[in-house]
Design an enzyme around this catalytic site. Structure first.
Site, short mmCIF file in Angstrom:
data_model
loop_
_atom_site.label_atom_id
_atom_site.label_comp_id
_atom_site.label_asym_id
_atom_site.label_seq_id
_atom_site.Cartn_x
_atom_site.Cartn_y
_atom_site.Cartn_z
N TYR A 42 -3.03 18.93 -11.08
CA TYR A 42 -3.60 17.76 -10.40
C TYR A 42 -4.69 17.10 -11.26
O TYR A 42 -4.73 15.88 -11.42
CB TYR A 42 -4.16 18.24 -9.07
CG TYR A 42 -4.71 17.20 -8.12
CD1 TYR A 42 -3.86 16.45 -7.32
CD2 TYR A 42 -6.08 16.99 -8.01
CE1 TYR A 42 -4.38 15.52 -6.42
CE2 TYR A 42 -6.60 16.08 -7.13
CZ TYR A 42 -5.75 15.34 -6.34
OH TYR A 42 -6.27 14.42 -5.45
N VAL A 97 0.85 -1.20 0.00
CA VAL A 97 0.00 0.00 0.00
C VAL A 97 0.89 1.24 0.00
O VAL A 97 1.60 1.52 0.97
CB VAL A 97 -0.93 0.02 1.24
CG1 VAL A 97 -1.84 1.26 1.19
CG2 VAL A 97 -1.79 -1.25 1.30
N GLY A 145 1.29 5.25 0.16
CA GLY A 145 0.51 6.30 0.83
C GLY A 145 -0.12 5.78 2.10
O GLY A 145 -1.13 6.32 2.57
N SER A 170 -0.99 7.87 5.85
CA SER A 170 -2.01 8.90 6.15
C SER A 170 -3.30 8.61 5.38
O SER A 170 -3.30 7.84 4.42
CB SER A 170 -1.45 10.27 5.73
OG SER A 170 -2.40 11.29 5.94
N GLY A 171 -4.37 9.23 5.84
CA GLY A 171 -5.61 9.33 5.08
C GLY A 171 -6.17 8.01 4.53
O GLY A 171 -6.29 7.01 5.25
N ILE A 172 -6.50 8.03 3.26
CA ILE A 172 -7.17 6.88 2.63
C ILE A 172 -6.27 5.64 2.66
O ILE A 172 -6.71 4.55 3.03
CB ILE A 172 -7.57 7.23 1.17
CG1 ILE A 172 -8.58 8.40 1.15
CG2 ILE A 172 -8.17 6.01 0.47
CD1 ILE A 172 -8.87 8.99 -0.23
P1 NAP Z 1 -3.01 12.21 2.57
O1 NAP Z 1 -3.78 12.01 3.83
O2 NAP Z 1 -2.21 13.44 2.43
O3 NAP Z 1 -2.11 10.91 2.30
C1 NAP Z 1 -1.22 10.83 1.23
C2 NAP Z 1 0.06 10.16 1.69
O4 NAP Z 1 0.94 10.05 0.55
C3 NAP Z 1 0.81 10.99 2.75
O5 NAP Z 1 1.29 10.17 3.79
C4 NAP Z 1 1.95 11.57 1.93
O6 NAP Z 1 3.10 11.89 2.69
C5 NAP Z 1 2.23 10.43 0.98
N1 NAP Z 1 3.08 10.86 -0.14
C6 NAP Z 1 3.13 12.09 -0.72
N2 NAP Z 1 4.04 12.11 -1.71
C7 NAP Z 1 4.58 10.87 -1.76
C8 NAP Z 1 5.58 10.28 -2.55
N3 NAP Z 1 6.22 10.97 -3.52
N4 NAP Z 1 5.91 8.98 -2.35
C9 NAP Z 1 5.29 8.27 -1.37
N5 NAP Z 1 4.34 8.79 -0.57
C10 NAP Z 1 3.98 10.07 -0.76
O7 NAP Z 1 -4.01 12.23 1.31
P2 NAP Z 1 -5.34 11.39 1.00
O8 NAP Z 1 -6.46 12.34 1.01
O9 NAP Z 1 -5.40 10.14 1.80
O10 NAP Z 1 -5.04 11.03 -0.52
C11 NAP Z 1 -4.91 9.69 -0.99
C12 NAP Z 1 -5.10 9.69 -2.50
O11 NAP Z 1 -6.45 10.10 -2.78
C13 NAP Z 1 -4.20 10.68 -3.26
O12 NAP Z 1 -3.85 10.13 -4.50
C14 NAP Z 1 -5.11 11.87 -3.48
O13 NAP Z 1 -4.70 12.63 -4.59
C15 NAP Z 1 -6.43 11.16 -3.71
N6 NAP Z 1 -7.62 11.99 -3.50
C16 NAP Z 1 -7.95 12.45 -2.26
C17 NAP Z 1 -9.09 13.22 -2.11
C18 NAP Z 1 -9.53 13.75 -0.78
O14 NAP Z 1 -10.53 14.49 -0.73
N7 NAP Z 1 -8.89 13.40 0.32
C19 NAP Z 1 -9.88 13.54 -3.23
C20 NAP Z 1 -9.51 13.06 -4.48
C21 NAP Z 1 -8.38 12.27 -4.61
P3 NAP Z 1 3.23 13.39 3.29
O15 NAP Z 1 2.29 13.45 4.44
O16 NAP Z 1 4.67 13.47 3.68
O17 NAP Z 1 2.87 14.33 2.16
#
Ligand code: NAP
Length: 250
Positions: free
Chosen positions: A158, A12, A14, A17-19
């Site tokens: 994005y 997995v 990411g 954090s988050g999803i």
């Molecule tokens: P999140 O909570 O910020 O989790 C993303 C994780 O990815 C963080 O731990 C982050 O580390 C890590 N990451 C960032 N850059 C990376 C890299 N180069 N290599 C490895 N890990 C990296 O975000 P999330 O909301 O769960 O997002 C998960 C996915 O869903 C992403 O693809 C996001 O674009 C997509 N998404 C989210 C939403 C939303 O509303 N939440 C909506 C549409 C799409 P850091 O904390 O150090 O940055």
């Protein structure tokens, strides 16, 4: 209980954090062995200790998904740590670098392309090569965004990358279907995570008004779909993009 998850190895991205974190916890609850990959070491350790505290099996690998050697190293180390081939790949790594088009810098553009598009390419290719080498069937689930389907002011970079991920995953599904490897994209709307928390209040208000459900989703409301697409309950589903967006953009 979903079938075909118990005993499998999932990687997995990411997971710190988050999803991605919620998906990792749920896969572990389904008795998957879980390789946790993220740039955020502190986040990874928290996910790892939560999984360990419930008796789940996991190992963490710090790395950048946009760097081939980091992804290769995580896949190789997860394989040797658990002595099996990872056949489930979940890619939830991500960042935002928002700016209006007229003000967007090359750095903002490049960092999004690198993390999302190059990262998805590397993660999918390296995972798939491993599965093909082991003659194993598997499932890869990438993450798009509703912005990649309808656009979003301030997110030209994005939105372009996320639209690319949807097309990339469909092409992967066509190429790897004959080898028993599926590839799908989950398309989140607005889900409460640290990424979404950073959205300015007036934009959040606008999103809520556009969302029939009238709220942001919770990670638990999207994570089960990743598990379903990873499981043997979805063995004839490939090349799709599924929105989990509370009705936004119907
Ligand atoms: P999140 O909570 O910020 O989790 C993303 C994780 O990815 C963080 O731990 C982050 O580390 C890590 N990451 C960032 N850059 C990376 C890299 N180069 N290599 C490895 N890990 C990296 O975000 P999330 O909301 O769960 O997002 C998960 C996915 O869903 C992403 O693809 C996001 O674009 C997509 N998404 C989210 C939403 C939303 O509303 N939440 C909506 C549409 C799409 P850091 O904390 O150090 O940055």
């Amino acid at each position: 209980m979903l079938s075909g998850l118990s005993g499998k190895l999932a990687l997995v991205a990411g997971a710190g954090s988050g999803i991605g974190k919620t998906v990792a916890l749920k896969l572990a609850a389904h008795n998957c062995k879980v390789g946790l990959f993220d740039l955020n070491e502190e986040g990874l350790e928290k996910t790892k200790s939560e999984i360990c505290s419930t008796g789940g099996l996991c190992a963490s690998f710090v790395g950048d998904i946009s760097k081939r050697e980091h992804v290769q190293c995580a896949v190789d180390n997860a394989s040797s740590h658990f002595d099996t081939t990872p056949t489930i790949g979940i890619n939830c790594a991500g960042i935002t670098r928002d700016a209006m088009l007229l003000k967007m810098t090359d750095e903002q553009w490049d960092s999004i392309m690198s993390c999302h598009l190059t990262g998805t390419f590397l993660f999918t290719q390296i995972m798939a090569r491993q599965m093909v080498k082991a003659k194993a069937h598997g499932s890869i689930v990438n993450t798009g965004s509703i912005s990649g389907k309808i656009g979003n002011a301030g997110q030209a970079n994005y939105s372009a990358a996320k639209a690319g991920i949807i097309a990339f995953s469909k092409t992967t599904a066509r190429e790897l279907g004959p080898k028993g490897i599926r590839c799908n994209t989950i398309v989140p709307g607005f889900i409460s995570t640290p990424m979404a928390d950073a959205i300015p209040p007036h934009i959040k208000q606008m999103v809520l008004m556009m969302t029939p459900m009238g709220r942001f989703g919770e990670t638990a409301e999207i994570a089960d779909l990743y598990c379903f697409l990873a499981s043997e309950n979805s063995t004839f589903i490939t090349g799709v993009d599924i929105e989990v967006a509370g009705g936004l953009a119907m």
